[in-house]
Design a protein around this motif. Sequence first.
Motif, PDB file in Angstrom:
ATOM      1  N   ALA A  43       8.069  12.652  -7.933  1.00  0.00           N
ATOM      2  CA  ALA A  43       7.430  11.818  -6.916  1.00  0.00           C
ATOM      3  C   ALA A  43       8.427  11.486  -5.805  1.00  0.00           C
ATOM      4  N   LYS A  44       9.632  11.096  -6.185  1.00  0.00           N
ATOM      5  CA  LYS A  44      10.664  10.767  -5.194  1.00  0.00           C
ATOM      6  C   LYS A  44      11.031  11.992  -4.364  1.00  0.00           C
ATOM      7  N   ASP A  45      11.165  13.156  -5.021  1.00  0.00           N
ATOM      8  CA  ASP A  45      11.532  14.387  -4.306  1.00  0.00           C
ATOM      9  C   ASP A  45      10.512  14.742  -3.219  1.00  0.00           C
ATOM     10  N   HIS A  46       9.247  14.355  -3.433  1.00  0.00           N
ATOM     11  CA  HIS A  46       8.189  14.688  -2.477  1.00  0.00           C
ATOM     12  C   HIS A  46       7.840  13.508  -1.571  1.00  0.00           C
ATOM     13  N   GLY A  47       8.683  12.487  -1.589  1.00  0.00           N
ATOM     14  CA  GLY A  47       8.482  11.354  -0.694  1.00  0.00           C
ATOM     15  C   GLY A  47       7.335  10.453  -1.076  1.00  0.00           C
ATOM     16  N   CYS A  48       6.969  10.449  -2.357  1.00  0.00           N
ATOM     17  CA  CYS A  48       5.874   9.602  -2.825  1.00  0.00           C
ATOM     18  C   CYS A  48       6.428   8.259  -3.292  1.00  0.00           C
ATOM     19  N   ASP A  49       5.754   7.189  -2.931  1.00  0.00           N
ATOM     20  CA  ASP A  49       6.171   5.873  -3.422  1.00  0.00           C
ATOM     21  C   ASP A  49       5.252   5.357  -4.530  1.00  0.00           C
ATOM     22  N   ALA A  50       4.353   6.242  -5.007  1.00  0.00           N
ATOM     23  CA  ALA A  50       3.498   5.904  -6.148  1.00  0.00           C
ATOM     24  C   ALA A  50       3.092   7.177  -6.860  1.00  0.00           C
ATOM     25  N   LEU A  51       2.778   7.037  -8.142  1.00  0.00           N
ATOM     26  CA  LEU A  51       2.216   8.166  -8.893  1.00  0.00           C
ATOM     27  C   LEU A  51       1.132   7.653  -9.817  1.00  0.00           C
ATOM     28  N   ILE A  52       0.119   8.495 -10.026  1.00  0.00           N
ATOM     29  CA  ILE A  52      -0.978   8.158 -10.935  1.00  0.00           C
ATOM     30  C   ILE A  52      -1.040   9.237 -12.009  1.00  0.00           C
ATOM     31  N   ASN A  53      -0.854   8.823 -13.246  1.00  0.00           N
ATOM     32  CA  ASN A  53      -0.808   9.739 -14.376  1.00  0.00           C
ATOM     33  C   ASN A  53      -2.199   9.898 -14.987  1.00  0.00           C
ATOM     34  N   CYS A  54      -2.791  11.073 -14.781  1.00  0.00           N
ATOM     35  CA  CYS A  54      -4.136  11.379 -15.295  1.00  0.00           C
ATOM     36  C   CYS A  54      -4.067  12.579 -16.240  1.00  0.00           C
ATOM     37  N   LEU A 102      -5.846  -0.496  -8.293  1.00  0.00           N
ATOM     38  CA  LEU A 102      -4.504  -0.818  -8.800  1.00  0.00           C
ATOM     39  C   LEU A 102      -3.438  -0.465  -7.776  1.00  0.00           C
ATOM     40  N   LEU A 103      -3.659   0.621  -7.072  1.00  0.00           N
ATOM     41  CA  LEU A 103      -2.706   1.046  -6.051  1.00  0.00           C
ATOM     42  C   LEU A 103      -2.623  -0.001  -4.931  1.00  0.00           C
ATOM     43  N   HIS A 104      -3.751  -0.617  -4.610  1.00  0.00           N
ATOM     44  CA  HIS A 104      -3.802  -1.636  -3.555  1.00  0.00           C
ATOM     45  C   HIS A 104      -3.266  -2.980  -4.011  1.00  0.00           C
ATOM     46  N   SER A 105      -3.241  -3.205  -5.320  1.00  0.00           N
ATOM     47  CA  SER A 105      -2.839  -4.520  -5.837  1.00  0.00           C
ATOM     48  C   SER A 105      -1.334  -4.743  -5.682  1.00  0.00           C
ATOM     49  N   ASP A 106      -0.953  -5.997  -5.661  1.00  0.00           N
ATOM     50  CA  ASP A 106       0.478  -6.349  -5.529  1.00  0.00           C
ATOM     51  C   ASP A 106       1.181  -6.236  -6.864  1.00  0.00           C
ATOM     52  N   MET A 149       0.839  -1.194   0.000  1.00  0.00           N
ATOM     53  CA  MET A 149       0.000   0.000   0.000  1.00  0.00           C
ATOM     54  C   MET A 149       0.880   1.252   0.000  1.00  0.00           C
ATOM     55  N   ALA A 150       0.602   2.191  -0.898  1.00  0.00           N
ATOM     56  CA  ALA A 150       1.406   3.412  -0.979  1.00  0.00           C
ATOM     57  C   ALA A 150       1.179   4.284   0.254  1.00  0.00           C
ATOM     58  N   SER A 151       2.242   4.938   0.690  1.00  0.00           N
ATOM     59  CA  SER A 151       2.137   5.838   1.835  1.00  0.00           C
ATOM     60  C   SER A 151       1.855   7.275   1.407  1.00  0.00           C
ATOM     61  N   LYS A 152       2.180   7.607   0.141  1.00  0.00           N
ATOM     62  CA  LYS A 152       1.963   8.951  -0.391  1.00  0.00           C
ATOM     63  C   LYS A 152       1.987   8.862  -1.914  1.00  0.00           C
ATOM     64  N   VAL A 153       1.088   9.613  -2.582  1.00  0.00           N
ATOM     65  CA  VAL A 153       0.929   9.449  -4.029  1.00  0.00           C
ATOM     66  C   VAL A 153       0.991  10.797  -4.733  1.00  0.00           C
ATOM     67  N   ARG A 203      -5.883   3.547 -21.132  1.00  0.00           N
ATOM     68  CA  ARG A 203      -4.689   3.047 -20.459  1.00  0.00           C
ATOM     69  C   ARG A 203      -4.911   3.156 -18.950  1.00  0.00           C
ATOM     70  N   MET A 204      -5.470   2.118 -18.407  1.00  0.00           N
ATOM     71  CA  MET A 204      -5.693   2.003 -16.971  1.00  0.00           C
ATOM     72  C   MET A 204      -4.909   0.777 -16.523  1.00  0.00           C
ATOM     73  N   GLU A 205      -3.690   0.998 -16.093  1.00  0.00           N
ATOM     74  CA  GLU A 205      -2.805  -0.120 -15.788  1.00  0.00           C
ATOM     75  C   GLU A 205      -1.608   0.334 -14.971  1.00  0.00           C
ATOM     76  N   ILE A 206      -0.942  -0.638 -14.351  1.00  0.00           N
ATOM     77  CA  ILE A 206       0.340  -0.387 -13.707  1.00  0.00           C
ATOM     78  C   ILE A 206       1.423  -0.453 -14.775  1.00  0.00           C
ATOM     79  N   ASP A 207       2.273   0.547 -14.801  1.00  0.00           N
ATOM     80  CA  ASP A 207       3.413   0.555 -15.722  1.00  0.00           C
ATOM     81  C   ASP A 207       4.519  -0.271 -15.072  1.00  0.00           C
ATOM     82  N   GLU A 208       4.482  -1.566 -15.356  1.00  0.00           N
ATOM     83  CA  GLU A 208       5.378  -2.498 -14.667  1.00  0.00           C
ATOM     84  C   GLU A 208       6.849  -2.182 -14.914  1.00  0.00           C
ATOM     85  N   GLU A 209       7.192  -1.872 -16.143  1.00  0.00           N
ATOM     86  CA  GLU A 209       8.603  -1.620 -16.475  1.00  0.00           C
ATOM     87  C   GLU A 209       9.132  -0.393 -15.751  1.00  0.00           C
TER      88      GLU A 209
END
Length: 385
Positions: A212-223, A381-385, A1-5, A342-348
């Motif tokens: 995202a890294k600069d702001h301490g985010c461990d996830a990002l959602i591109n909308c 998707l954010l909750h998924s492994d 689970m992401a702590s900040k997005v 395009r509703m998906e996790i960018d795995e790469e």
Amino acid sequence: MASKVLVVGSGAIGLRTALELLRNKIPVVLRSAHHPLDKKTCSMGAGGLYMPYKCEDPRIDKWSSDTLDELLHLANDEKKKSLVEIVPTLYLMSKHGGMTTEDFKDFESKDYVGGTNIKTKFPKWTTDPRLSFQHLTIEMLEWQNHALKLKIPSAEILKKAGYNFGWLFNAPIVDAPNMLKDLLEEVYEYPVDINVDMGQGYANTDEMVADAKDHGCDALINCTGLGSMELCNDKDLIGGRGILLHYKRDCKRNFSDANMERDTAILTEDGPWGTSTDPVYIIPRGDVFVVGGTYYEGNTNDSLTDDERKRLIENAHLMGIDPSEAYVDEWAGFRPVRKTVRMEIDEETSASNGVKVIHSYGHGGSGWTTYVGAAKASLELLHSD
């Protein structure tokens, strides 16, 4: 689970996604190259009609149903009901109709209309009983309208023009500018880091990940909608240009029947009035009627031509508006069209950068029809492994 997005984009999809996270107690950083109330943004200019358009992704059935839940709730909320109006909506057809809803349920193929073999069925969204969907002949529509008192062209005019059938349903219509304002105001109620007027914004996905890294985010959602053409170098994404004229909602309508009382959304992509690239429609939205329109893929003109303006004025006249008295404004913008959303996790990208990257863009002309469901899908998707 992401702590900040980090959420990138502040149109209908981006703002509602940020809210979905915040309501679930997930801290958010919100970034957008343009302010959500920028006149040129697609969400700001959209007609706001609940009806999937130019989006063939089968997942929108679920997303649009989730959105309908929220829109109907808002329409019945005393504090929010000005944001959503339930409006009778008529979609006109010259052909491939004439059957009842029951006939259509098991309909697969049939020789119909001039010997043409047509294979069709109602879209799934029409089966939701809350929309009160009906498939009618123009004669049936005329009979019903004695009680409904809709502001629509007469049966005589419609038949003379060649329209024989229509879909009639009760559609939520979002007052897009005010809904965006309301969404943004709710976002501001949370302790969130916001910059929704970044000018040029990001150049590519790597820059988004770095921020995202600069702001301490461990996830990002591109909308970012159409912005992902360049941000993600997405060759499958294309702009579907639309144009509108705005007329005063309280203007007089030139219908012969004085008993017509209820504003009605009217749409057609059939001739002689409309085509698939030059649809004709009028949508009551907030304090205006929006009259359209176009669907031109790849056309990048961000203003109306004289010929286009003339055609929309003619459309307004067809819909009972005296164009000389009620004109307010005009708009041109671009739907983010993609074969599939395009509703998906960018795995790469996620694997190489240590930040979970989720994309949510390419909803075509269905942004306000799917925006709640899309936000919920991003959270899943954010909750998924």
